[in-house]
Design an enzyme around this catalytic site. Structure first.
Site, short mmCIF file in Angstrom:
data_model
loop_
_atom_site.label_atom_id
_atom_site.label_comp_id
_atom_site.label_asym_id
_atom_site.label_seq_id
_atom_site.Cartn_x
_atom_site.Cartn_y
_atom_site.Cartn_z
N SER A 159 0.95 -0.98 0.00
CA SER A 159 0.79 -0.34 0.02
C SER A 159 0.78 1.48 -0.12
O SER A 159 1.57 1.16 -0.89
CB SER A 159 -0.90 0.13 0.73
OG SER A 159 -2.00 0.83 0.97
N ASP A 188 -10.07 -4.86 -4.54
CA ASP A 188 -9.04 -3.75 -3.87
C ASP A 188 -10.41 -2.36 -3.66
O ASP A 188 -11.15 -1.79 -4.73
CB ASP A 188 -7.82 -2.88 -4.30
CG ASP A 188 -7.28 -2.49 -3.39
OD1 ASP A 188 -7.49 -1.58 -2.56
OD2 ASP A 188 -6.05 -2.55 -3.24
N HIS A 235 23.20 -3.01 -26.79
CA HIS A 235 22.50 -1.95 -26.28
C HIS A 235 23.44 -1.20 -24.93
O HIS A 235 23.14 -0.29 -23.98
CB HIS A 235 21.70 -1.25 -26.33
CG HIS A 235 20.97 -1.09 -28.18
ND1 HIS A 235 20.83 -1.92 -28.77
CD2 HIS A 235 21.80 -0.87 -28.93
CE1 HIS A 235 20.24 -1.82 -30.05
NE2 HIS A 235 21.03 -1.33 -30.24
#
Length: 558
Positions: free
Chosen positions: A355, A430, A507
């Site tokens: 949270s 949630d 890269h």
């Protein structure tokens, strides 16, 4: 007489832990002159048993403390009422001050009676002797004996100082007493000259924002810092500490942050076990009403990891107030403690947050880029949308300004500064970090955190087609729907892995990557879905449901 005074001024003793045989000093090792023999569980009960005088005096003082806390929180309304009734005149205030002085003298007398009750109790006299010896000489033997007691943490000696690492004493780039570095929000009106007149115009708004943040705002954002809530949770917190110390062999420590706040921590060392994950340390960052005693530390503990839990400033044994600067200062000293005192390398540290703990977790990952990985459970990208959700629409400007100036939890911005592996756990039911209703999974701010992370790391892949297909995948409310979308686009995981590994070999590993620049739209969709699935896992639960140990998985990396 000195011992009696120490009993009067001494801290409250809550519990005497059962001493484990493995922690007792070997008989062949002589005690230091200041060491005192600690009690064994066979002689005294593990819960401290106060005598009647101390018990009743403690009850009176605890009741007075609760009344004082209620008076403190209701003082603005009380002053307004007294002013309207005309009770704030000098003729009324003087007698009231006499009553207040008499009450303070009576409470001082009660404190003295409590001290006498402690003085007659051999358990407390033994404890205060060990505490005084530890303050005089913090030898390992004295600290080991003191760890057998659970008492008011304000009297616990400091175990680690923020300036203790030698590298910080020699370097000027570390934190100052003003605090560690934070990412500051950009000015809202960049084209406007910051003249004296403009500053005067902004002053009323700035004062209002300051008052809101330091009164209502901070307590709404961090309810765990409210004294009355901590008082109600005290029995549960004591049980949680006892479990960590007696069953998990936890070690409590007090850390001094650069702002002067004292941070309460608990460390469980699993490096001596046969489990390989015990060599890794999980630093846990709790929620806005979470404490390490009963918080998310249980998940990595059950999974077999070494764990370091800590309480926010103003929570339980930690001092201060939980503003972003203080939070970052606390997290800084916790990480320094893990590296320089506990002996973990940054590559062996995992940051785990639940949270609102995502703010300190992302700050630590940004500031200590060598940490191994980060796991964010039920977290969000930015505080402003969630703050606007619970406040009236007419307060939109005030809320936005207050959050940006005083409570700026910019998790996504900090997360994008971290180059290491990240796992986001989204809770499909949630009710806290959704901006509409729990059933509307697309209003979960964890989605925005994922999108901002992927758009920063893989901007070419997440352009148009990639962004669109990831949003479709995030809309899935079940594993069946997720799998359906994944299979519809025929994601070839082996091909995705080969593309990413080839780019990394050519890269380097540093983000952002330009992979996908010369790729077909179908290839970008496949790569976007593959990356989204690797960075976010769904957990079908509400916000406060404990995360099972089997769901605590290390983030994906090439």
């Amino acid at each position: 007489m000195a011992k009696l005074l120490s009993c009067v001024l001494g801290p409250r003793l809550y519990k005497i832990y059962r001493e484990r045989d493995s922690e007792r000093a070997p008989a062949s090792v002589p005690e230091t002159p200041t060491a005192v023999t600690a009690p064994h569980s066979s002689s005294w009960d593990t819960y401290y048993q106060p005598r009647a005088l101390e018990k009743h005096a403690d009850s009176i003082l605890a009741l007075a403390s609760v009344f004082w806390s209620i008076s403190y929180y209701s003082s603005p309304f009380a002053f307004f009422y007294l002013y309207r009734k005309g009770y704030l005149s000098l003729s009324k205030v003087v007698p009231f001050s006499h009553y207040a002085g008499t009450l303070l003298l009576l409470l001082a007398g009660v404190a003295c009676l409590r001290g006498i009750g402690r003085w007659t109790n051999p358990q407390y006299r033994q404890f205060i002797t060990i505490l005084e010896a530890t303050h005089r000489n913090q030898s390992s033997e004295n600290k080991r004996q003191l760890a057998n007691y659970n008492f008011d943490f304000r009297s616990w000696p400091v175990d680690f100082h923020w300036e203790e690492p030698s590298s910080r004493k020699e370097s000027r780039g570390g934190p100052s007493r003003r605090g560690v570095a934070l990412l500051r929000p950009e000015p809202l009106h960049r084209g406007t000259a910051d003249t004296l007149l403009n500053r005067v115009k902004k002053l009323p708004c700035q004062i209002t924002s300051y008052l809101v943040a330091h009164t209502l705002g901070r307590r709404m954002l961090y309810p765990g810092s409210v004294y009355l809530l901590q008082k109600a949770l005290m029995p549960v917190l004591l049980q949680g500490q006892a479990r960590l110390v007696e069953e998990c062999n936890g070690r409590r420590a007090k850390l001094l942050a650069c702002d002067g706040n004292e941070i309460d921590t608990m460390f469980v060392d699993r490096r001596g076990t046969a489990e390989p994950q015990g060599q890794k340390l999980v630093i846990c960052c709790e929620g806005n009403a979470g404490f390490y005693e009963v918080g998310c530390v249980s998940t990595p503990l059950e999974a077999g990891y070494s764990v370091l839990g800590w309480n926010h400033p103003g929570f339980a044994g930690s001092t201060g107030v939980p503003f972003p600067q203080n939070e970052a200062n606390a997290m800084d000293v916790v990480v320094q403690f893990a590296i320089h005192r506990l002996g973990f390398q940054p590559q062996d540290i995992i940051i785990y947050a639940w949270s609102i703990g995502g703010f300190t977790a992302t700050w630590a990952a940004m500031s200590y880029p060598d940490v191994s990985a980060m796991i964010l459970d039920a977290s969000f990208d930015d505080l402003v949308p969630l703050a606007l959700k619970v406040m009236p629409d007419s307060w939109r400007g005030l809320v936005t300004r207050t959050v940006r100036q005083h409570l700026n939890l910019n998790n996504a911005e900090q997360l994008c500064r971290y180059q290491g592996p990240v796992l986001l756990i989204r809770r499909t039911k949630d009710e806290i970090i959704t901006t509409t209703v729990p059933e509307d999974i697309m209003s979960n701010r964890g989605n925005d955190l994922l999108l901002k992370l992927l758009q920063h790391r893989y901007p070419r892949v997440m352009a148009e087609e990639g962004l669109r297909v990831v949003r479709q995948w995030l809309e899935a409310s079940s594993q069946l729907e997720e799998a359906s979308i994944y299979s519809r686009w025929e994601v070839e995981e082996d091909w995705c892995l080969s593309v990413l590994r080839s780019y990394q070999a050519e890269h380097g590993p540093d983000f952002p990557w330009s992979v996908g620049e010369d790729m077909s739209a179908d290839g970008r969709r496949q790569l976007a879905l593959f990356l989204a699935r690797k960075h976010l896992h769904n957990f079908e639960a509400t916000h406060c449901t404990p995360l099972p140990a089997q769901n605590f998985q290390m983030p994906w990396h090439l």
